[in-house]
Design a protein around this motif. Structure first.
Motif: not given
Length: 364
Positions: A112-116
């Motif tokens: 999720g952090l990679e996407y954000i």
């Protein structure tokens, strides 16, 4: 869209989260609502959430304005996560998670952090109570503090902030990685990353200037310890990115039988850990705090920005008997949002001497 509001599942200082049902099809979702006149923050969250689409971030479902009890409300609709927060999950498993579950949830959070981060955004408030659990695992929620990487504002939960953010210098993607490390420690130990520093102001000073990092749980596997070490580098430039962390062996290997949490109070390492944690808490005299160095957690200059000790702005989960570990003890008064001011920081010494609330506020 025609919908009906159900029972409340959480609330904060200016918004309430309720279960909602679409009248056609009986579809269930979550509605986060606040009075329209106080909904600037919620509308900012709507703009950010509506721009995202990832299986590891809570899905945006829409928004509207309703009239209820002769008041206008702004409503943000989101995916309903039936198992509550990661804090709730920890409590359901006796106060800590085994390493297999830690790996599973950590990988989903990092995805999720990679996407954000790929969208040029920083979440700013990664913690167990902002990770939601559904049938497919963990998703990042509550983007109320999220911002663009070029936005100079500082926001989030002070005790989980990276040192550079506490000092009011910068809060970029690397700050989310630090908060991820603190979140993993809480999953493993069932307590905050800085449990032995009881004075909250001394904790913040310690985070900002000591050069130290939280203690890594001794019972994690060597891969787990190495992974945490790459999250909790004091220098933000030395922390791994989310993409690099996804390639780490910790997230791509099975847990060895001897690498989980202690299973017996007779284990030698367990008592060693207890004894180390029972030492006298390190304290700092207020007179020893350099007044010209401790600048952090931006604050506007008006007196109205200070909160009272009774102003509880924390999000409170009220599903059954669940309890957020950050709501315990002295940390209870630390809220989930702060924002920077034009002067770039907050004088911690002045904050202490003024007997200001642990909930640090600033106008948005």
């Amino acid at each position: 869209m025609e919908w009906s509001r159900g029972h409340t599942i959480g609330h904060g200082s200016s918004a309430t989260v309720s279960i909602a049902t679409r009248r056609e099809g009986c579809r269930v979702f979550a509605a986060k609502s606040s009075e329209l006149c106080n909904s600037e923050s919620l509308q900012r969250e709507q703009r950010i959430l509506s721009s995202l689409c990832s299986p590891y971030v809570v899905n945006f479902k829409g928004s509207d304005i309703t009239m209820e009890n002769n008041k206008l409300y702004y409503n943000l609709f989101m995916e309903y996560m039936p198992f509550g927060t990661l804090s709730s999950e920890i409590n359901r498993h006796g106060g800590r998670l085994d390493e297999a579950k830690i790996k599973t949830y950590t990988r989903q959070i990092v995805q999720g952090l990679e996407y954000i981060h790929s969208k040029g955004l920083v979440h700013c408030d990664i913690k167990c109570s902002n990770i939601l659990i559904g049938t497919e695992g963990a998703k990042i929620g509550d983007l109320g503090c999220a911002k663009s990487v070029v936005d100079p504002r500082i926001s989030g939960t002070p005790m989980l902030m990276a040192p550079e953010a506490v000092r009011g210098e910068d809060q970029g993607c690397a700050s989310d990685i630090w908060s991820l490390g603190c979140t993993i420690i809480e999953m493993a130990k069932g307590e905050a990353a800085w449990p032995n520093l009881l004075d909250p102001f001394c904790v913040l000073y310690h985070i900002a200037y000591s050069g130290e990092v939280p203690e890594i749980p001794w019972f994690l596997s060597e891969e787990g310890k190495d992974f945490l070490g790459k999250c909790l580098r004091w220098n933000p430039e030395e922390r791994c990115t989310a993409t690099q962390l996804l390639n780490h062996p910790f997230l791509n290997s099975k847990v060895e039988s001897n690498s989980t949490s202690p299973t017996s109070i007779l284990e030698h390492g367990f008592w060693s850990c207890v004894e180390e944690g029972s030492h006298t808490t390190r304290t700092t005299s207020l007179g020893d705090l350099p007044p010209d160095r401790v600048r952090m957690l931006g604050l506007c200059s008006e007196e109205s920005c200070w909160a009272s000790w009774n102003d509880d702005g924390n999000w409170i989960t009220i599903r059954g008997n669940e309890c957020d570990s950050w709501g315990e003890g002295v940390f209870r008064n630390f809220g989930s949002e702060t924002a920077s001011s034009s002067n770039g920081g907050l004088d911690l010494k002045e904050l202490v001497e003024s007997n200001v609330s642990g909930r640090i506020w600033s106008k948005q």
